[in-house]
Design an enzyme around this catalytic site. Structure first.
Site, PDB file in Angstrom:
ATOM      1  N   VAL A 194       0.642  -1.260  -0.091  1.00  0.00           N
ATOM      2  CA  VAL A 194       0.006  -0.104  -0.128  1.00  0.00           C
ATOM      3  C   VAL A 194       0.966   1.208  -0.063  1.00  0.00           C
ATOM      4  O   VAL A 194       0.533   2.193  -0.774  1.00  0.00           O
ATOM      5  CB  VAL A 194      -0.985   0.158   1.110  1.00  0.00           C
ATOM      6  CG1 VAL A 194      -1.459   1.153   1.426  1.00  0.00           C
ATOM      7  CG2 VAL A 194      -1.947  -1.457   1.103  1.00  0.00           C
ATOM      8  N   ASP A 320      -9.403 -10.712   6.219  1.00  0.00           N
ATOM      9  CA  ASP A 320      -8.587 -10.207   6.950  1.00  0.00           C
ATOM     10  C   ASP A 320      -8.416 -10.308   8.283  1.00  0.00           C
ATOM     11  O   ASP A 320      -7.476 -10.302   8.863  1.00  0.00           O
ATOM     12  CB  ASP A 320      -8.515  -8.623   6.549  1.00  0.00           C
ATOM     13  CG  ASP A 320      -7.970  -8.138   5.341  1.00  0.00           C
ATOM     14  OD1 ASP A 320      -7.824  -9.142   4.401  1.00  0.00           O
ATOM     15  OD2 ASP A 320      -7.795  -6.983   4.806  1.00  0.00           O
ATOM     16  N   HIS A 454       4.458 -14.958 -30.536  1.00  0.00           N
ATOM     17  CA  HIS A 454       5.509 -13.953 -30.728  1.00  0.00           C
ATOM     18  C   HIS A 454       5.085 -12.648 -31.317  1.00  0.00           C
ATOM     19  O   HIS A 454       4.084 -12.722 -32.471  1.00  0.00           O
ATOM     20  CB  HIS A 454       6.726 -14.234 -31.359  1.00  0.00           C
ATOM     21  CG  HIS A 454       7.754 -13.468 -31.586  1.00  0.00           C
ATOM     22  ND1 HIS A 454       8.630 -12.902 -30.621  1.00  0.00           N
ATOM     23  CD2 HIS A 454       7.937 -12.750 -32.839  1.00  0.00           C
ATOM     24  CE1 HIS A 454       9.415 -12.072 -31.497  1.00  0.00           C
ATOM     25  NE2 HIS A 454       9.146 -11.930 -32.635  1.00  0.00           N
TER      26      HIS A 454
HETATM   27  C1  LIG Z   1      -5.370   0.456  -0.142  1.00  0.00           C
HETATM   28  C2  LIG Z   1      -5.548  -0.967  -0.076  1.00  0.00           C
HETATM   29  C3  LIG Z   1      -5.195  -1.605  -1.517  1.00  0.00           C
HETATM   30  C4  LIG Z   1      -5.373  -2.938  -1.694  1.00  0.00           C
HETATM   31  N1  LIG Z   1      -5.280  -3.552  -2.809  1.00  0.00           N
HETATM   32  C5  LIG Z   1      -5.436  -4.996  -2.873  1.00  0.00           C
HETATM   33  C6  LIG Z   1      -4.963  -5.572  -4.122  1.00  0.00           C
HETATM   34  O1  LIG Z   1      -4.712  -4.762  -5.086  1.00  0.00           O
HETATM   35  N2  LIG Z   1      -5.110  -6.830  -3.980  1.00  0.00           N
HETATM   36  C7  LIG Z   1      -5.368  -7.607  -3.046  1.00  0.00           C
HETATM   37  O2  LIG Z   1      -5.714  -8.982  -3.198  1.00  0.00           O
HETATM   38  N3  LIG Z   1      -5.789  -7.131  -1.931  1.00  0.00           N
HETATM   39  C8  LIG Z   1      -5.771  -5.748  -1.847  1.00  0.00           C
HETATM   40  N4  LIG Z   1      -6.005  -5.111  -0.661  1.00  0.00           N
HETATM   41  C9  LIG Z   1      -6.428  -5.856   0.476  1.00  0.00           C
HETATM   42  C10 LIG Z   1      -7.935  -6.346   0.694  1.00  0.00           C
HETATM   43  O3  LIG Z   1      -8.509  -5.156   0.181  1.00  0.00           O
HETATM   44  C11 LIG Z   1      -8.515  -7.168   1.470  1.00  0.00           C
HETATM   45  O4  LIG Z   1      -7.778  -8.129   1.888  1.00  0.00           O
HETATM   46  C12 LIG Z   1      -9.814  -7.561   1.425  1.00  0.00           C
HETATM   47  O5  LIG Z   1     -10.774  -6.475   1.015  1.00  0.00           O
HETATM   48  C13 LIG Z   1     -10.513  -8.123   2.803  1.00  0.00           C
HETATM   49  O6  LIG Z   1     -11.639  -8.608   2.683  1.00  0.00           O
HETATM   50  P1  LIG Z   1     -12.653  -9.137   3.969  1.00  0.00           P
HETATM   51  O7  LIG Z   1     -13.908  -9.596   3.280  1.00  0.00           O
HETATM   52  O8  LIG Z   1     -11.890  -9.913   4.743  1.00  0.00           O
HETATM   53  O9  LIG Z   1     -12.560  -7.678   4.771  1.00  0.00           O
HETATM   54  P2  LIG Z   1     -13.783  -6.315   4.254  1.00  0.00           P
HETATM   55  O10 LIG Z   1     -13.963  -6.206   2.985  1.00  0.00           O
HETATM   56  O11 LIG Z   1     -13.172  -5.411   5.249  1.00  0.00           O
HETATM   57  O12 LIG Z   1     -14.979  -6.685   4.950  1.00  0.00           O
HETATM   58  C14 LIG Z   1     -15.443  -6.714   6.226  1.00  0.00           C
HETATM   59  C15 LIG Z   1     -16.608  -6.445   6.616  1.00  0.00           C
HETATM   60  O13 LIG Z   1     -17.059  -6.514   7.933  1.00  0.00           O
HETATM   61  C16 LIG Z   1     -17.933  -5.368   8.192  1.00  0.00           C
HETATM   62  N5  LIG Z   1     -18.002  -5.551   9.783  1.00  0.00           N
HETATM   63  C17 LIG Z   1     -16.830  -5.292  10.700  1.00  0.00           C
HETATM   64  N6  LIG Z   1     -17.273  -5.711  11.755  1.00  0.00           N
HETATM   65  C18 LIG Z   1     -18.358  -5.810  11.921  1.00  0.00           C
HETATM   66  C19 LIG Z   1     -19.483  -6.197  12.898  1.00  0.00           C
HETATM   67  N7  LIG Z   1     -18.923  -6.062  14.172  1.00  0.00           N
HETATM   68  N8  LIG Z   1     -20.594  -6.335  12.645  1.00  0.00           N
HETATM   69  C20 LIG Z   1     -21.152  -6.347  11.175  1.00  0.00           C
HETATM   70  N9  LIG Z   1     -20.335  -6.203  10.278  1.00  0.00           N
HETATM   71  C21 LIG Z   1     -18.902  -5.758  10.705  1.00  0.00           C
HETATM   72  C22 LIG Z   1     -17.273  -4.230   7.721  1.00  0.00           C
HETATM   73  O14 LIG Z   1     -17.886  -3.042   7.645  1.00  0.00           O
HETATM   74  C23 LIG Z   1     -16.769  -4.602   6.309  1.00  0.00           C
HETATM   75  O15 LIG Z   1     -17.745  -4.358   5.413  1.00  0.00           O
HETATM   76  C24 LIG Z   1      -5.817  -3.936  -0.316  1.00  0.00           C
HETATM   77  C25 LIG Z   1      -6.052  -3.126   0.911  1.00  0.00           C
HETATM   78  C26 LIG Z   1      -5.806  -1.715   0.919  1.00  0.00           C
HETATM   79  C27 LIG Z   1      -6.243  -1.117   1.998  1.00  0.00           C
END
Ligand SMILES: Cc1cc2nc3c(=O)[nH]c(=O)nc-3n(C[C@H](O)[C@H](O)[C@H](O)COP(=O)(O)OP(=O)(O)OC[C@H]3O[C@@H](n4cnc5c(N)ncnc54)[C@H](O)[C@@H]3O)c2cc1C
Length: 475
Positions: A194, A320, A454
């Site tokens: 990042v 994550d 190629h």
């Molecule tokens: C700037 C940036 C660039 C990135 N670029 C890349 C990339 O190019 N390629 C790549 O593979 N990864 C990239 N990532 C990482 C990637 O975005 C994450 O790994 C991925 O989005 C995680 O998905 P997730 O479902 O675990 O979490 P999230 O998408 O964060 O989903 C978690 C959800 O849970 C909800 N939540 C949290 N607590 C509660 C609760 N108590 N009750 C109800 N809901 C709740 C939140 O509101 C959220 O919507 C990047 C990250 C950043 C910050």
């Protein structure tokens, strides 16, 4: 009486998914398709998840704009006259916002399509089978029961551990991706994916960028030779890069902000209009009351086995919040595996990181899959490596994309490809050939013999593959 009423009202779900991001949506879709009565609870201000709203998609939309600008400014290389390539930053951001709004809209529609129930509320555990749901309006919490749970609550920016930084102020990647006005100068703390992606984006949009890294090299998880190529490129583009530092403190300098750090025994002080904190993200699990459900964590990270099951057997986690990598396609796969294992307890699926790949979308792009030389040495795994530079390859010379190389690692006896690294043009696309090869356990000879059109960038892989194939097997 009240308790009995509320119990009667709350439906018993087979599965409740906490979080509607990439992992949560994948888990819910898989569970619903397998016939489980499923609910997704999403508590964020906006619906869409990190990847769409503040992660992969907005950052890559902006980086692509920066690359087009960079090419336009170097048009003379190809004999083109573009007198002055400039930009309208509001228009750049407006295009990014429109793209993100479309993606978020699609995700919202998918979440509300009726395959499973979708509830807007913040969830926390009350006991192993009950959640308390709080909505944004602040109404009294209601409870929800389920037989199984998948925690997909994502991550948040790691707290600032630099003395006085909280007081001086800083922006995070969330803020950086939604700025209305560019700062004149920027200090970026942290050289992970990042940090380096955003550093190059700002630099190409004429911001004076200083990048400060604790370790001796940026991107320490990556192939060290590949990271060295990127370091050279970033320096050439005008980024002031300090590696091997120890951050001392943040300070004010008039209206500007500064960072003091130690570098090779001397104290240095750099000043800029803004500071971007990019020192990583931590699991967003603090508000979930996981202990009440018997779920163990380690520094906030939900501990799971390869089946994505936590210490409480009916609760799983994905994305994550559990890691170990913060990468979208892994979050999706983990969500699918967790849901599959709940729906089909007799046929368990496991996460397998043999094909672990990472991409950094700078220019040149860095991409790795499988084993790196560093990991092979640390783990005492025998390997042979061969590489080939882009400055001696037809298609990259046409593109004037001469920085970088590709590298292959193979087993010295069987010749099976164990890993690949690419730093160069479209590295994030090129690495997929090696992912496919490794998935099917191809050898270097198989890859060398595979037809390649190629002139393409992809045919560069045939050179290290042929070199490895030409060496007689060890032993
Ligand atoms: C700037 C940036 C660039 C990135 N670029 C890349 C990339 O190019 N390629 C790549 O593979 N990864 C990239 N990532 C990482 C990637 O975005 C994450 O790994 C991925 O989005 C995680 O998905 P997730 O479902 O675990 O979490 P999230 O998408 O964060 O989903 C978690 C959800 O849970 C909800 N939540 C949290 N607590 C509660 C609760 N108590 N009750 C109800 N809901 C709740 C939140 O509101 C959220 O919507 C990047 C990250 C950043 C910050």
């Amino acid at each position: 009486m009240k308790k009995a009423d509320s119990k009667r009202r709350s439906p018993i779900f087979d599965l409740a998914v906490l979080g509607g991001g990439s992992a949560g949506y994948a888990a819910a879709r898989t569970a619903a398709a397998a016939g489980l009565k499923t609910v997704v609870i999403e508590g964020g201000e906006e619906v869409g998840g990190l990847c769409i709203l503040r992660g992969c998609m907005p950052s890559k939309a902006l980086l692509y704009a920066a690359e087009v600008l960079h090419l336009a400014r170097h048009a003379r290389t190809w004999g083109l006259r573009i007198p002055k390539a400039g930009f309208d930053f509001s228009a750049v951001m407006a295009r990014k916002n429109a793209i993100i709004a479309d993606f978020a809209n699609d995700r919202r529609k998918a979440l509300c399509a009726g395959e499973f129930q979708f509830i807007r509320a913040t969830a926390s555990f009350v006991d192993p089978h009950t959640l308390a749901l709080r909505d944004a309006a602040g109404a009294a919490p209601r409870s929800l029961n389920a037989k199984h749970f998948i925690v997909c609550s994502g991550s948040m920016t790691a707290p600032a551990r630099v003395p006085r930084l909280d007081e001086i102020g800083f922006i995070t990647s969330d803020d950086a991706l939604s700025l209305r006005k560019l700062p004149r100068s920027l200090i970026v703390l942290g050289c992970g994916p990042v940090g380096v992606e955003l550093a190059q984006f700002f630099c190409r949009f004429d911001v004076e960028v200083t990048l400060i890294q604790r370790g001796e090299h940026l991107l320490r998880e990556f192939d060290a030779d590949a990271a060295a190529v990127l370091e050279k490129t970033l320096r050439r583009e005008g980024i002031r890069l300090w590696t091997g530092t120890k951050l001392l403190e943040a300070f004010r300098h008039g209206r500007r902000k500064g960072i003091a750090f130690q570098h090779r025994g001397r104290t240095r002080r750099v000043v800029a209009e803004e500071i971007l904190l990019a020192l990583g993200r931590v699991p967003a699990t603090a508000g979930l009351d996981l202990a009440k459900a018997g779920v163990q964590t380690e520094f906030g990270r939900v501990i799971t086995n390869a089946e994505m099951q936590t210490s409480a057997p009916h609760i799983y986690a994905a994305g994550d919040c559990t890691g170990p990598h913060q990468i979208v396609h892994l979050a999706v796969e983990q969500g699918e595996i967790a849901a599959h294992n709940i729906a089909h307890p007799g046929e368990r699926r496991l996460m397998d990181y043999r094909l672990l790949a990472s991409v950094v979308f700078t220019d040149p792009q860095l991409a790795v899959v499988g084993l790196t030389e560093k990991a092979a040495r640390e783990r005492n795994i025998a390997f042979r490596a061969a590489s080939y530079p882009f400055n001696d390859h037809g298609k990259s010379l046409i593109m004037d994309a001469k920085d970088g190389f590709v590298k292959l690692l193979a087993d010295p006896v069987s010749g099976e490809i164990l890993g690949g690294a690419c730093v160069g043009p479209l590295g994030g696309e090129l690495i997929h050939e090696i992912i496919a090869a490794m998935r099917h356990r191809m050898t270097a000879s198989d890859l060398a013999a595979m037809p390649h059109y190629h002139p393409t960038l992809a045919e560069i892989w045939t050179y290290p593959a042929a070199d490895l194939a030409a060496i007689p097997p060890a032993g």
